[in-house]
Design a protein around this motif. Structure first.
Motif, PDB file in Angstrom:
ATOM      1  N   ASP A 269      47.499 -81.666  50.529  1.00  0.00           N
ATOM      2  CA  ASP A 269      48.159 -81.053  49.372  1.00  0.00           C
ATOM      3  C   ASP A 269      47.630 -81.667  48.080  1.00  0.00           C
TER       4      ASP A 269
ATOM      5  N   GLU B 180      48.201 -67.467  49.837  1.00  0.00           N
ATOM      6  CA  GLU B 180      49.394 -67.990  49.174  1.00  0.00           C
ATOM      7  C   GLU B 180      49.541 -69.450  49.545  1.00  0.00           C
ATOM      8  N   TYR B 181      49.725 -70.293  48.558  1.00  0.00           N
ATOM      9  CA  TYR B 181      49.789 -71.738  48.784  1.00  0.00           C
ATOM     10  C   TYR B 181      51.175 -72.158  49.254  1.00  0.00           C
ATOM     11  N   ASP B 182      51.207 -72.834  50.392  1.00  0.00           N
ATOM     12  CA  ASP B 182      52.452 -73.371  50.939  1.00  0.00           C
ATOM     13  C   ASP B 182      52.214 -74.851  51.237  1.00  0.00           C
TER      14      ASP B 182
ATOM     15  N   SER C 141      53.832 -77.100  52.545  1.00  0.00           N
ATOM     16  CA  SER C 141      54.304 -77.608  53.837  1.00  0.00           C
ATOM     17  C   SER C 141      53.246 -77.450  54.939  1.00  0.00           C
ATOM     18  N   LYS C 142      52.221 -76.678  54.691  1.00  0.00           N
ATOM     19  CA  LYS C 142      51.162 -76.485  55.678  1.00  0.00           C
ATOM     20  C   LYS C 142      50.021 -77.484  55.518  1.00  0.00           C
TER      21      LYS C 142
END
Length: 111
Positions: A61, A75-77, A79-80
């Motif tokens: 991140d 799409e930026y997440d 948590s991944k």
């Protein structure tokens, strides 16, 4: 290098998953990461008194990942992705390994 030899020091290379496998459209990036891996492996062989570790973190991140995901149209997440502190903890573990051992490689990926 002379100071590292005198200290019987430790070198930590922060590489990338790109140093273990290639990704489409990322030839130059992958080549640089494979080169870093080869440099670390050579240093380990040429300087047996040094402890040489290569860390291969998965996607972390960071702003670089945010830009890459945007470039890829995703799409930026967060948590991944690995947290930077998780990568730092893996590095700290390698550094803290007692001197009778050497961690050659650390591969860390998001869950």
């Amino acid at each position: 290098l002379p100071a590292l030899r005198r200290a019987r020091g430790q070198v930590i290379f922060i590489n990338s998953g790109g140093g273990l496998r290639v990704s489409p459209g990322m030839a130059a990036y992958s080549a640089s990461k494979f080169a870093l891996r080869a440099f670390a492996d050579s240093l380990r062989q040429d300087e047996p008194e040094l402890r040489v570790t290569t860390v291969f973190p998965g996607r972390t991140d960071t702003e670089m990942q945010r830009q890459l995901i945007a470039f890829e149209g995703g799409e930026y997440d967060p948590s991944k992705f690995l947290r930077p502190s998780t990568v730092a903890a893996a590095v700290a573990t390698a550094v803290a390994t007692p001197t009778d051992g050497a961690v050659h490689e650390v591969v860390i990926r998001p869950r």
